[in-house]
Enzyme design. Structure first.
Site, mmCIF file in Angstrom:
data_model
loop_
_atom_site.group_PDB
_atom_site.id
_atom_site.type_symbol
_atom_site.label_atom_id
_atom_site.label_comp_id
_atom_site.label_asym_id
_atom_site.label_seq_id
_atom_site.Cartn_x
_atom_site.Cartn_y
_atom_site.Cartn_z
ATOM 1 N N PRO A 1 0.858 -1.195 0.000
ATOM 2 C CA PRO A 1 0.000 0.000 0.000
ATOM 3 C C PRO A 1 0.886 1.234 0.000
ATOM 4 C CG PRO A 1 0.023 -1.037 2.179
ATOM 5 C CD PRO A 1 0.818 -1.922 1.266
ATOM 6 N N MET A 2 0.635 2.173 -0.893
ATOM 7 C CA MET A 2 1.445 3.407 -0.926
ATOM 8 C C MET A 2 0.532 4.597 -1.172
ATOM 9 S SD MET A 2 4.950 2.177 -2.808
ATOM 10 C CE MET A 2 4.187 1.088 -4.003
ATOM 11 N N GLN B 1 -6.525 -1.540 2.864
ATOM 12 C CA GLN B 1 -5.790 -1.249 4.092
ATOM 13 C C GLN B 1 -6.516 -0.174 4.894
ATOM 14 O OE1 GLN B 1 -2.070 1.034 4.657
ATOM 15 N NE2 GLN B 1 -1.248 -0.858 5.515
ATOM 16 N N CYS C 1 2.681 3.073 9.750
ATOM 17 C CA CYS C 1 2.889 4.449 9.274
ATOM 18 C C CYS C 1 3.351 5.341 10.426
ATOM 19 C CB CYS C 1 1.592 4.987 8.671
ATOM 20 S SG CYS C 1 1.793 6.672 8.076
ATOM 21 N N ASN D 1 8.570 -7.437 3.937
ATOM 22 C CA ASN D 1 8.569 -6.200 3.137
ATOM 23 C C ASN D 1 9.748 -5.323 3.562
ATOM 24 O OD1 ASN D 1 7.160 -3.074 3.667
ATOM 25 N ND2 ASN D 1 7.433 -3.815 1.592
ATOM 26 N N GLY D 2 10.245 -4.545 2.600
ATOM 27 C CA GLY D 2 11.247 -3.531 2.935
ATOM 28 C C GLY D 2 12.545 -3.706 2.191
ATOM 29 N N GLY E 1 7.357 -2.414 -2.558
ATOM 30 C CA GLY E 1 6.735 -1.101 -2.646
ATOM 31 C C GLY E 1 7.371 -0.261 -3.722
HETATM 32 C C1 LIG Z 1 4.773 7.048 -1.225
HETATM 33 C C2 LIG Z 1 4.603 5.963 -0.190
HETATM 34 C C3 LIG Z 1 3.410 5.864 0.504
HETATM 35 C C4 LIG Z 1 3.217 4.852 1.464
HETATM 36 N N1 LIG Z 1 1.982 4.714 2.047
HETATM 37 C C5 LIG Z 1 1.759 3.649 2.853
HETATM 38 C C6 LIG Z 1 0.451 3.357 3.341
HETATM 39 O O1 LIG Z 1 -0.542 4.026 3.017
HETATM 40 N N2 LIG Z 1 0.314 2.282 4.174
HETATM 41 C C7 LIG Z 1 1.378 1.484 4.523
HETATM 42 O O2 LIG Z 1 1.214 0.514 5.268
HETATM 43 N N3 LIG Z 1 2.609 1.741 4.070
HETATM 44 C C8 LIG Z 1 2.817 2.774 3.233
HETATM 45 N N4 LIG Z 1 4.066 2.963 2.707
HETATM 46 C C9 LIG Z 1 5.154 2.029 3.052
HETATM 47 C C10 LIG Z 1 5.194 0.872 2.049
HETATM 48 O O3 LIG Z 1 3.992 0.131 2.097
HETATM 49 C C11 LIG Z 1 6.373 -0.057 2.354
HETATM 50 O O4 LIG Z 1 6.185 -0.635 3.623
HETATM 51 C C12 LIG Z 1 7.720 0.666 2.347
HETATM 52 O O5 LIG Z 1 7.840 1.518 1.221
HETATM 53 C C13 LIG Z 1 8.891 -0.339 2.361
HETATM 54 O O6 LIG Z 1 8.831 -1.179 1.244
HETATM 55 P P1 LIG Z 1 9.779 -0.917 -0.065
HETATM 56 O O7 LIG Z 1 11.188 -0.784 0.449
HETATM 57 O O8 LIG Z 1 9.578 -2.128 -0.915
HETATM 58 O O9 LIG Z 1 9.308 0.362 -0.694
HETATM 59 C C14 LIG Z 1 4.268 3.956 1.753
HETATM 60 C C15 LIG Z 1 5.472 4.058 1.038
HETATM 61 C C16 LIG Z 1 5.641 5.044 0.068
HETATM 62 C C17 LIG Z 1 6.941 5.105 -0.713
#
Ligand SMILES: Cc1cc2nc3c(=O)[nH]c(=O)nc-3n(C[C@H](O)[C@H](O)[C@H](O)COP(=O)(O)O)c2cc1C
Length: 334
Positions: A15-16, A69, A100, A210-211, A232
């Site tokens: 979710p982003m 979410q 978050c 994740n991450g 993400g």
């Molecule tokens: C622009 C943006 C918005 C995000 N919004 C959410 C969100 O609404 N809910 C959530 O659980 N995580 C949110 N995240 C975190 C991502 O879901 C994820 O946990 C995080 O980016 C790490 O994963 P990655 O390294 O693969 O990007 C957001 C990340 C980004 C970059």
């Protein structure tokens, strides 16, 4: 990369907020048929008291399987929001945001700061599960400078005494003071091995990682030790990576051609017509040629769209331009 057959496991797109809106998800679905997709976080007040909840909740059936979410801290409101998600929209499942770290979310006492209150998290998840939909929780390793794996294990053990047995772990802490959300996705150290250890310690729970995942090799290396991986930023900036991972997992033979993906969007943009201005879709397509010849020219082409034109008109023009470039051998594109 040689394709290996692996039977089980979920590949999902995180979710982003502001990124994985419905148009982005529809596009990602064309790239990756087997991925689980997530909405942006939607708060319970937005669903229960918002002026236009459908704006956040409506989706196209082709996006399925799609998980909503939720963000919130009130179990009763959570149960009502969950019933609306089930009855009015038909989501495949619900996920609770416990990751978050933004100041706004902390003020509302939800998101990552809920890690301090596993009993409330369990109540919230039980309230969501009362809808009968599958539920999961997305959380961090811990808060601030907590450095003990046992704290994480206690959190998971406590939650798991309720209905939710499905954990999606962003493998770094959330530092609630001193870092903004973007820094909180970069600076706290990544510890994939803590998530792997969780799976060993709680073999009956579904544990996804994740991450910081960047490529198919990393995903393949982690795959056997967890129940799934969630990408993400890498998925957003290089969507074809999802198809590469599907291929590496033996879930598809060929990689999709970018042009075929764009053509696949035509019925969608036509159905939206004037209601979908070009920028609302095109902003999600910047990474379509990431790592391929012509990536820069593609981004320039996207930049040429006029804000006032519809996505349907802009996309057709872009497909024509790609075709002529290809004929002129300017670009070696699919
Ligand atoms: C622009 C943006 C918005 C995000 N919004 C959410 C969100 O609404 N809910 C959530 O659980 N995580 C949110 N995240 C975190 C991502 O879901 C994820 O946990 C995080 O980016 C790490 O994963 P990655 O390294 O693969 O990007 C957001 C990340 C980004 C970059």
């Amino acid at each position: 990369m040689t394709a290996v057959q692996l039977p089980f496991g979920t590949l999902s797109v995180a979710p982003m907020m502001d990124w994985t809106d419905r148009h982005c998800r529809f596009f990602l679905r064309q790239v990756c048929p087997s991925c689980v997709l997530f909405t942006e976080m939607v708060t319970t007040p937005a669903i229960l008291r918002g002026k236009d909840p459908a704006r956040y909740l409506d989706f196209d059936r082709q996006e399925s399987p799609l998980i909503l979410q939720l963000g919130g801290d009130d179990p009763e409101a959570m149960a009502r929001a969950a019933r609306i998600a089930r009855d009015d929209y038909g989501y495949a499942g619900l996920n609770l945001n416990v990751g978050c770290p933004s100041a706004r979310v902390q003020k509302g006492r939800f998101g990552a700061c809920l890690m301090r209150d596993p009993l409330l998290v369990r109540e919230l998840l039980d309230a969501m599960a009362s809808s009968g939909l599958p539920v999961s929780v997305k959380h961090r390793l811990g808060l601030d400078r907590e450095e003990e794996y046992e704290g994480l294990a206690d959190f998971v053990r406590s939650i798991g005494q309720g209905h939710c047995k499905h954990f999606i772990v962003h493998a770094r802490n959330a530092w609630l003071k001193g870092l903004n959300p973007a820094e909180n996705r970069e600076i706290p150290p990544l510890r994939w091995n803590w998530v792997q250890r969780l799976k060993q310690d709680f073999p009956d729970f579904r544990i996804e990682l994740n991450g910081g995942l960047r490529d198919a090799e990393q995903v393949l290396a982690l795959w056997p030790s967890v129940d799934g991986v969630m990408l993400g930023r890498a998925a957003y900036h290089s969507p074809l990576l999802l198809a590469q991972i599907e291929q590496a997992l033996g879930r598809r033979q060929d990689l999709p051609h970018p042009r075929a993906i764009l053509k696949g969007l035509l019925p969608y943009v036509d159905a939206w017509g004037e209601r979908l201005p070009a920028p609302r879709l095109l902003r999600h397509l910047h990474g379509l040629y990431a790592g391929l010849p012509g990536a820069k020219a593609w981004r320039r082409l996207l930049g040429s769209a006029r804000p006032s034109e519809s996505a349907a008109v802009a996309l057709r023009r872009m497909l024509l331009a790609l075709q002529s470039w290809q004929q002129d051998a300017v670009l070696e594109l699919g």
